[in-house]
Design an enzyme around this catalytic site. Structure first.
Site, PDB file in Angstrom:
ATOM      1  N   SER A 158      -5.913  -4.118   3.051  1.00  0.00           N
ATOM      2  CA  SER A 158      -4.420  -4.419   3.120  1.00  0.00           C
ATOM      3  C   SER A 158      -3.689  -3.194   3.091  1.00  0.00           C
ATOM      4  CB  SER A 158      -4.196  -5.403   1.819  1.00  0.00           C
ATOM      5  OG  SER A 158      -4.171  -4.754   0.597  1.00  0.00           O
ATOM      6  N   HIS A 162      -4.162   5.373  -5.082  1.00  0.00           N
ATOM      7  CA  HIS A 162      -5.008   4.981  -6.284  1.00  0.00           C
ATOM      8  C   HIS A 162      -4.355   4.004  -7.154  1.00  0.00           C
ATOM      9  CE1 HIS A 162      -7.989   5.658  -9.299  1.00  0.00           C
ATOM     10  NE2 HIS A 162      -6.832   5.702 -10.179  1.00  0.00           N
TER      11      HIS A 162
END
Ligand code: GRF
Length: 220
Positions: free
Chosen positions: A16, A112
């Protein structure tokens, strides 16, 4: 750097974040071309996204390689074939070896889903909830040889609510990931990121003020 930048994406899963970058490039927000998506997972949905967008999709089988360094040599070969000047880790589940880090020094980015240096590693949304933090978020950083330790480019913060689960927090963070990852790529493509030791300096654009900059330095 701005003209003709070619991007190589490494992804293992649904991709995504890769899609968010495709969309930003297609919308003309990033002056670059995504040249190739490489995956270590044969049926990764990220590879389908690449094909749908007429981006080269390459699977490199880890089982056909002797180890991490050998695998990364193959990655480098493909990245060079496509003339990549920036490498994006987008849900890439393998640790990158020093061979790759050295070949693309300060040219590999990762996203992250936590506010580094807190919660490096895996399953970090759940870990953040279990720790009891009130805020979490996401971090785009350059990749060095450590795990999630490289110089930080952009971060975004989200609240953690008492009834959050790992999944609800992950979804809230993911929305921010899709916002800041393309932004970091845009800044790189514009030649505005300068790494000084651990710090990434975001340089002002040559002319008009930067309306997209999320974390302008605040003095006070
Ligand atoms: C994201 O949460 C990203 O921060 C982490 O792995 C996840 C990948 O999601 N590194 P997607 O494949 O980009 O949808």
């Amino acid at each position: 750097m701005a003209e003709g930048l070619k991007i190589g994406v490494l992804a293992s899963g649904r991709g995504s974040n890769f899609q968010a970058i495709i969309d930003a490039v297609n919308a003309g927000k990033i002056n670059a071309k995504i040249a190739v998506c490489i995956s270590d997972v044969k049926d990764a949905y990220a590879l389908d996204r690449a094909r749908k967008n007429l981006i080269a999709a390459e699977f490199i089988d880890p089982k056909a390689c002797k180890g991490r360094a050998d695998y990364d040599e193959k990655i480098i070969e493909v990245l060079r074939k496509y003339d990549a000047g920036l490498v994006l880790l987008a849900g890439y589940m393998r640790l990158v070896s020093p061979v790759l880090v050295e070949a693309y020094k300060n040219k590999i980015m990762n996203i992250h889903p936590a506010l580094l240096p807190s919660f490096p590693g895996l399953h970090v949304q759940k870990k953040a909830i279990e720790y009891g933090v009130k805020f979490s978020g996401c971090t785009v950083h350059f990749v060095d040889t450590g795990m999630d330790t490289g110089p930080i480019i952009i971060q975004a913060v989200v609240p953690v609510f008492p009834d959050d689960t790992g999944d609800t927090l992950a979804a809230r963070i993911l929305r921010q990931e899709h916002r800041i990852y393309p932004e970091a790529v845009r800044l790189f493509a514009e030649g505005r990121l300068e790494v000084r030791g651990r710090t990434v300096l975001i340089k002002e654009p040559p002319e008009s003020p930067d309306e997209f900059l999320v974390n302008p330095p605040v003095r006070g």
